[in-house]
Design a protein around this motif. Structure first.
Motif, PDB file in Angstrom:
ATOM      1  N   SER A  51      23.329  13.188  89.830  1.00 56.70           N
ATOM      2  CA  SER A  51      23.034  12.866  91.774  1.00 56.70           C
ATOM      3  C   SER A  51      23.755  12.777  92.660  1.00 56.70           C
ATOM      4  O   SER A  51      23.136  13.310  93.541  1.00 56.70           O
ATOM      5  N   SER A 109      23.485   7.255  98.070  1.00 55.51           N
ATOM      6  CA  SER A 109      22.809   7.877  96.261  1.00 55.51           C
ATOM      7  C   SER A 109      24.290   6.929  95.745  1.00 55.51           C
ATOM      8  O   SER A 109      23.449   6.922  94.242  1.00 55.51           O
ATOM      9  N   SER A 145      21.256   5.936  93.156  1.00 52.41           N
ATOM     10  CA  SER A 145      20.943   6.890  91.642  1.00 52.41           C
ATOM     11  C   SER A 145      21.082   6.347  90.116  1.00 52.41           C
ATOM     12  O   SER A 145      22.247   6.077  89.772  1.00 52.41           O
ATOM     13  N   LYS A 199      16.610   3.738  90.842  1.00 56.99           N
ATOM     14  CA  LYS A 199      15.834   4.360  91.613  1.00 56.99           C
ATOM     15  C   LYS A 199      14.486   2.986  91.184  1.00 56.99           C
ATOM     16  O   LYS A 199      13.428   2.157  91.656  1.00 56.99           O
ATOM     17  N   PHE A 204      26.856   5.128  88.684  1.00 57.93           N
ATOM     18  CA  PHE A 204      25.764   5.354  89.509  1.00 57.93           C
ATOM     19  C   PHE A 204      25.688   6.965  88.242  1.00 57.93           C
ATOM     20  O   PHE A 204      26.251   7.123  87.353  1.00 57.93           O
ATOM     21  N   ARG A 205      24.964   8.018  88.649  1.00 54.85           N
ATOM     22  CA  ARG A 205      24.572   9.050  88.053  1.00 54.85           C
ATOM     23  C   ARG A 205      25.446  10.317  88.387  1.00 54.85           C
ATOM     24  O   ARG A 205      25.722  10.245  89.841  1.00 54.85           O
TER      25      ARG A 205
END
Length: 211
Positions: free
Chosen positions: A173, A69, A73, A76, A169-170
């Motif tokens: 998420s 992840s 995140s 994608k 990354f977020r």
């Protein structure tokens, strides 16, 4: 614009259905575990071995999903991710999910349940894996075709691991992935609560000697 929104809505419905079907199919297996007792002697060699293996498999599955992840995140839908876990497998998130299914089955100290969960995973996820790869091929074309030649679809090849210097990354998420990690590990606790209930004669045992 309207067509794009309609496609997204259809895709969302398919995802919701994919998530719903396993939950429905899980109930008969869970019901079976509630009324059945393992053939292995409580506290014996095989009982303890399966407990340890199930815990380790669930731990790898949980941490693996968090790892994946962190890489997927926020990336994608905008790029073809080929680094980190995606340099070893084209579908690492599904691979770690498969481990979670098998680990969950072993947590109930029944190899037959682990096999059932493993089969259930492929019945409910394999078509989705193939469909997602088709979408990636349509979106990224030759880049994805080259990627498929170098990286296996499912089972990771650790020697092909390639790590970038930085990953963005977020937070939302990633936080959800951490919650998923906790839920995966909670299966181990649930399995032992069921075992405790059976030993305390709170839960009836209708089927004995399940391998």
């Amino acid at each position: 614009m309207t067509s794009s929104i309609a496609q997204e809505a259809t895709h969302a419905k398919k995802i919701n259905l994919r998530l719903l079907v396993p939950k429905i199919l899980f109930w008969p297996v869970i019901a079976f575990t509630l009324v059945s007792q393992s053939v292995y002697v409580d506290g014996g060699f095989w009982d303890t071995t399966i407990e340890v293996v199930s815990f380790l498999v669930l731990l790898v599955a949980a941490m693996g999903r968090v790892w994946v992840s962190a890489y997927i995140s926020g990336r994608k839908n905008s790029e073809l991710v080929t680094d980190g876990p995606y340099s070893m497998s084209r579908n690492p998130l599904y691979f770690f999910s498969f481990l979670a299914y098998v680990g969950a089955g072993l947590a109930f100290e029944k190899v037959t349940v682990a096999v059932a969960f493993g089969i259930l995973f492929f019945l409910t996820h394999w078509a989705t894996i193939l469909n997602e790869e088709t979408n990636l091929r349509n979106r990224f074309g030759n880049a994805f075709d080259q990627y498929t030649k170098e990286v296996p679809r499912f089972i990771p090849r650790p020697r092909k691991l390639s790590l970038p210097e930085n990953v963005t990354f977020r937070a939302h998420s990633f936080n959800r992935a951490v919650l998923d990690c906790a839920l995966i590990m909670s299966v181990f606790i649930l399995a032992h609560l069921i075992e405790y209930g059976q030993n305390a004669h709170v839960l009836p045992i209708l089927i004995k000697g399940v391998p």
